[in-house]
Design an enzyme around this catalytic site. Sequence first.
Site, mmCIF file in Angstrom:
data_model
loop_
_atom_site.group_PDB
_atom_site.id
_atom_site.type_symbol
_atom_site.label_atom_id
_atom_site.label_comp_id
_atom_site.label_asym_id
_atom_site.label_seq_id
_atom_site.Cartn_x
_atom_site.Cartn_y
_atom_site.Cartn_z
ATOM 1 N N ASP A 98 0.805 -1.223 0.000
ATOM 2 C CA ASP A 98 0.000 0.000 0.000
ATOM 3 C C ASP A 98 0.835 1.268 0.000
ATOM 4 O O ASP A 98 2.011 1.269 0.419
ATOM 5 C CB ASP A 98 -0.890 0.045 1.251
ATOM 6 C CG ASP A 98 -2.096 -0.861 1.152
ATOM 7 O OD1 ASP A 98 -2.147 -1.690 0.210
ATOM 8 O OD2 ASP A 98 -2.983 -0.765 2.020
ATOM 9 N N HIS A 243 3.651 -2.325 3.145
ATOM 10 C CA HIS A 243 3.663 -0.962 2.605
ATOM 11 C C HIS A 243 4.985 -0.689 1.901
ATOM 12 O O HIS A 243 6.048 -1.087 2.385
ATOM 13 C CB HIS A 243 3.462 0.066 3.727
ATOM 14 C CG HIS A 243 2.136 -0.047 4.415
ATOM 15 N ND1 HIS A 243 1.885 -1.011 5.361
ATOM 16 C CD2 HIS A 243 0.990 0.678 4.276
ATOM 17 C CE1 HIS A 243 0.626 -0.878 5.785
ATOM 18 N NE2 HIS A 243 0.067 0.127 5.151
#
Length: 277
Positions: A98, A243
């Site tokens: 992400d 992430h």
Amino acid sequence: MQKDQLLTRRRMLLTGGAALGAAGTAGAVLAGGAQDSAGTADPAPGPQARQALKPSAFRLQPLTGYGPPRAVPHRPKVRKEPVVHISGRGRHMMLTFDDGPDPDYTPHILDTLAKYDVRAMFFVCGERVVDNKELVTRMADEGHAVGNHTWTHPLLTTLNRRQIHSEMKRTSDAIEDAYGERPQWFRAPYGAWNRAAFQLGADMGMEPMAWTVDTTDWMEPGTGAIVDRVEHGAAPGVVVLSHDAGGDRSQTVHAIREWLPRLLDSGYHMTVPRRRV
């Protein structure tokens, strides 16, 4: 947004997001194929990892089923809960990243995925896409899936419907420009979903996806802690959240070099959804 503010918001939402994710097991995506709205779950950076063993039979198959570039995806049904796991035969898992792309960390993650012939899903933010278009183009060239993670990574539950629509549509437009086609998956920042996000996402041809295992790499817990979370959380159907932007992601970069070859050697197959036509 400052790092301490992000951490505060994430901690506030972590419990609610996890509860929502657990409830969302009513929705699943079949590995590499069609949707299953009533599936159940079959029931995560230090020195360079040791050289992997010979490639196993569970390495990712090339993506198939892609239509002409810039085709508008078929409108899916409006879900009430996000997809949190994949279903299907075999030891399938999905890796998701992400908040990117980020020029400091995303290339290293892509390099590791390429080394082991693995594809993943990147949920990107529109404002980062326009600044790092070449990275999204590389994702397309290397067969990764790209999803919509809004333009500025806001808390959607604080926005009105018009604002949510703008965040999502602008990002889909940017992805189409860089990737070659519009995204078919959407992930709400912080895992904070509401009715408008589900409805607008479906209107734009996107399915909602959350996660099963949170590496908590956004807290920068240390490379070892990230590796432990992935390896202990590994199971058929798991969707792993990591992430590649939003802070110092060097621990994530190093961790994937360690846990990815181990999971592959143990027989896991890292997959992404096929494109809906």
